[in-house]
Write an enzyme that holds these catalytic residues in place. Structure first.
Site, PDB file in Angstrom:
ATOM      1  CB  ALA B 103      -0.934   0.007   1.211  1.00 48.55           C
ATOM      2  CG  HIS B 104       1.323   3.572   2.606  1.00 42.00           C
ATOM      3  ND1 HIS B 104       0.728   4.718   2.177  1.00 42.00           N
ATOM      4  CD2 HIS B 104       0.437   2.938   3.390  1.00 42.00           C
ATOM      5  CE1 HIS B 104      -0.472   4.789   2.696  1.00 42.00           C
ATOM      6  NE2 HIS B 104      -0.697   3.716   3.439  1.00 42.00           N
ATOM      7  CG  ASN B 105       8.221   0.764  -0.828  1.00 45.32           C
ATOM      8  OD1 ASN B 105       8.914   0.866   0.190  1.00 45.32           O
ATOM      9  ND2 ASN B 105       8.614   0.101  -1.898  1.00 45.32           N
ATOM     10  CB  VAL B 117       2.012  -0.463   4.838  1.00 48.33           C
ATOM     11  CG1 VAL B 117       0.727  -1.061   5.402  1.00 48.33           C
ATOM     12  CG2 VAL B 117       2.667   0.468   5.852  1.00 48.33           C
TER      13      VAL B 117
END
Lengths: 163, 158
Positions: B103-105, B117
């Site tokens: 989802a996020h990096n 995440v």
């Protein structure tokens, strides 16, 4: 996701991009999903009660508000005191997220994570010092990781199929 | 879609700042919630609506809507980290980002220099995805699931 029904899912899908900024936003949503304003409000109330919706609110752009430095501060805190101290760190106005996570020894001794935002790294470091003061001798070691690049950022999405 | 962040050029006055602060706390679940907020702030509903729209258009607010807790709805989340050799960083980022579950990096300043995440429908999906990333990159993925959340402050003072 078996704990929400079809009507909940329709409501989530209709609002995950945002709420209309109009005098009666819940009536506007109701019109889109063939429901009623009363029903939409009641469902949101129930979703909040069950913890599925935390709140209906604005997400600020930290950068636009001058908060251009953000650091993930990490702390090795005595296990017996991490809950009590974590609550106090989480209550600080400049900490936006605060979690206890497992250590990954030997490379990662830290079990408390607190995101700190500020206008500059100097300001973030000052805030980090406040956390250090609060943790005092319950903390054995700490570090701070600044983000240097966003590599990917996608919001939460429900798949339309319900999968 | 969340609105794209633009370069922000508008100047915020005192009412804008009070609106930003107030709207981070949550809208009441009433028929005319903006009218309720307007009454609290001593402004008119039209002013609140117009300014909120402008704050969204200018990118000061990135989104206005429900904050869902996907974990409560049965999904699973996990913060993960990898120590990626500098010369392979971009190639590894491309491999990791290609997973829909990421989802996020973020790149961060540490020997563990890649933090992302994972969001999956089930708990088992976290472990499975992490192992798949390990086999595609040849690098170890450390998992940092949350054990406890100390969730009190989320506001950014405007």
């Amino acid at each position: 996701m078996t704990t929400i029904d079809r009507a909940d899912r329709a409501l989530i899908e209709a609002t995950q991009a945002g709420l209309p900024i109009v005098p009666r936003p819940f009536a506007a949503i109701a019109e889109r999903i063939a429901s009623t304003e009363t029903e939409v409000i009641a469902r949101f109330r129930e979703l909040e009660r069950r913890g599925f919706v935390r709140r209906i609110a604005a997400a600020p752009n930290h950068y636009a508000l001058g908060m251009t430095a953000n650091g993930m501060s990490v702390w090795d805190v005595e296990d017996a005191r991490v809950s009590e101290l974590g609550r106090r760190v989480g209550a600080l106005s400049f900490v936006t997220h605060c979690y206890e996570r497992p250590r990954a020894l030997p490379v990662w001794p830290y079990n408390l994570f607190a995101m700190v935002h500020g206008a500059t790294r100097t300001e973030v470091e000052e805030k980090r010092a406040l956390i250090a003061g609060l943790l005092a001798d319950a903390c054995r070691a700490s570090d701070i990781l600044y983000s240097t690049r966003i590599l990917k950022k996608t919001g939460m999405r429900l798949s339309p199929s319900g999968g | 879609m969340p609105r794209a962040p633009h370069a922000v050029t508008i100047t915020l006055d005192a009412l804008d700042r009070r609106i930003i602060n107030r709207l981070q706390d949550g809208l009441p679940l009433t028929s005319e919630p903006f009218a309720d907020v307007a009454a609290e702030l001593g402004a008119s509903q039209a002013e609140i609506l117009e300014r909120t729209e402008r704050l969204l258009d200018s990118g000061v607010l990135t989104r206005f809507g429900p904050f869902f807790d996907a974990a409560a709805m049965g999904g699973a989340f996990c913060l993960c980290a990898m120590a990626v050799p500098t010369e392979r960083f971009d190639a590894v980022a491309a491999i990791v980002n290609a997973f829909d579950e990421v989802a996020h990096n973020y790149e961060r300043t540490h020997a563990l220099n890649m933090w992302f995440v994972l969001a999956t429908e089930t708990e088992a999906g976290i472990e499975r995805t992490a192992r798949a990333i390990e086999s595609e990159t040849g690098l170890r993925v450390l998992l940092f699931p949350k054990l406890e959340e100390f969730f009190i402050g989320f506001r950014v003072a405007a």
